[in-house]
Design a protein around this motif. Sequence first.
Motif, mmCIF file in Angstrom:
data_model
loop_
_atom_site.group_PDB
_atom_site.id
_atom_site.type_symbol
_atom_site.label_atom_id
_atom_site.label_comp_id
_atom_site.label_asym_id
_atom_site.label_seq_id
_atom_site.Cartn_x
_atom_site.Cartn_y
_atom_site.Cartn_z
ATOM 1 N N ALA A 17 0.815 -1.213 0.000
ATOM 2 C CA ALA A 17 0.000 0.000 0.000
ATOM 3 C C ALA A 17 0.850 1.265 0.000
ATOM 4 O O ALA A 17 0.363 2.328 -0.364
ATOM 5 C CB ALA A 17 -0.935 0.004 1.199
ATOM 6 N N SER A 18 2.095 1.159 0.398
ATOM 7 C CA SER A 18 2.998 2.304 0.366
ATOM 8 C C SER A 18 4.291 1.868 -0.311
ATOM 9 O O SER A 18 4.578 0.671 -0.382
ATOM 10 C CB SER A 18 3.268 2.826 1.774
ATOM 11 O OG SER A 18 3.845 1.817 2.561
ATOM 12 N N VAL A 37 1.960 1.696 -10.310
ATOM 13 C CA VAL A 37 0.960 0.665 -10.022
ATOM 14 C C VAL A 37 -0.211 0.790 -10.996
ATOM 15 O O VAL A 37 -0.698 -0.208 -11.547
ATOM 16 C CB VAL A 37 0.478 0.748 -8.556
ATOM 17 C CG1 VAL A 37 -0.716 -0.174 -8.327
ATOM 18 C CG2 VAL A 37 1.608 0.404 -7.593
ATOM 19 N N ALA A 38 -0.659 2.017 -11.248
ATOM 20 C CA ALA A 38 -1.769 2.234 -12.190
ATOM 21 C C ALA A 38 -1.385 1.794 -13.597
ATOM 22 O O ALA A 38 -2.219 1.218 -14.321
ATOM 23 C CB ALA A 38 -2.175 3.700 -12.179
ATOM 24 N N GLN A 39 -0.155 2.024 -13.996
ATOM 25 C CA GLN A 39 0.298 1.588 -15.318
ATOM 26 C C GLN A 39 0.317 0.063 -15.402
ATOM 27 O O GLN A 39 -0.042 -0.513 -16.436
ATOM 28 C CB GLN A 39 1.678 2.156 -15.629
ATOM 29 C CG GLN A 39 1.678 3.652 -15.835
ATOM 30 C CD GLN A 39 3.080 4.238 -15.868
ATOM 31 O OE1 GLN A 39 4.051 3.593 -15.483
ATOM 32 N NE2 GLN A 39 3.178 5.480 -16.313
ATOM 33 N N CYS A 40 0.739 -0.602 -14.335
ATOM 34 C CA CYS A 40 0.750 -2.071 -14.313
ATOM 35 C C CYS A 40 -0.672 -2.629 -14.378
ATOM 36 O O CYS A 40 -0.899 -3.690 -14.974
ATOM 37 C CB CYS A 40 1.432 -2.576 -13.043
ATOM 38 S SG CYS A 40 3.205 -2.259 -12.989
ATOM 39 N N SER A 48 -4.189 -6.618 -6.205
ATOM 40 C CA SER A 48 -4.456 -6.547 -4.767
ATOM 41 C C SER A 48 -3.512 -5.537 -4.134
ATOM 42 O O SER A 48 -2.343 -5.451 -4.499
ATOM 43 C CB SER A 48 -4.231 -7.914 -4.106
ATOM 44 O OG SER A 48 -5.112 -8.865 -4.633
ATOM 45 N N ILE A 49 -4.048 -4.785 -3.183
ATOM 46 C CA ILE A 49 -3.241 -3.857 -2.409
ATOM 47 C C ILE A 49 -3.042 -4.473 -1.032
ATOM 48 O O ILE A 49 -4.005 -4.765 -0.331
ATOM 49 C CB ILE A 49 -3.918 -2.474 -2.290
ATOM 50 C CG1 ILE A 49 -4.155 -1.874 -3.678
ATOM 51 C CG2 ILE A 49 -3.099 -1.552 -1.416
ATOM 52 C CD1 ILE A 49 -2.899 -1.575 -4.468
ATOM 53 N N MET A 50 -1.798 -4.695 -0.666
ATOM 54 C CA MET A 50 -1.486 -5.304 0.633
ATOM 55 C C MET A 50 -1.463 -4.193 1.685
ATOM 56 O O MET A 50 -0.502 -3.441 1.783
ATOM 57 C CB MET A 50 -0.143 -6.022 0.575
ATOM 58 C CG MET A 50 -0.121 -7.145 -0.429
ATOM 59 S SD MET A 50 1.432 -8.066 -0.427
ATOM 60 C CE MET A 50 2.603 -6.809 -0.834
#
Length: 75
Positions: A17-18, A37-40, A48-50
């Motif tokens: 998440a960070s 992350v948005a590009q991936c 998923s965001i941990m």
Amino acid sequence: AFKQVSPPLILSAAFPASPPSGVGAYYQDPKNYYTWVAQCAQFLDRLSIMAYDYHGPFSDAKLTGVNAPLYRDTD
């Protein structure tokens, strides 16, 4: 052309998440990290965001302990 497989395959990834430690200085900036992350995301079926490990031995928070054991240690 891609060959169809049965059952269909799903590509997923989990991101902290960070910005994680150990990545380059560019990605330590949250704006750059979240942009990456948005590009991936456009290439993934699931993302998923941990966001579950904000407290640990590195923080001053006194919560349930490392793994919330079943039996309380009376020491």
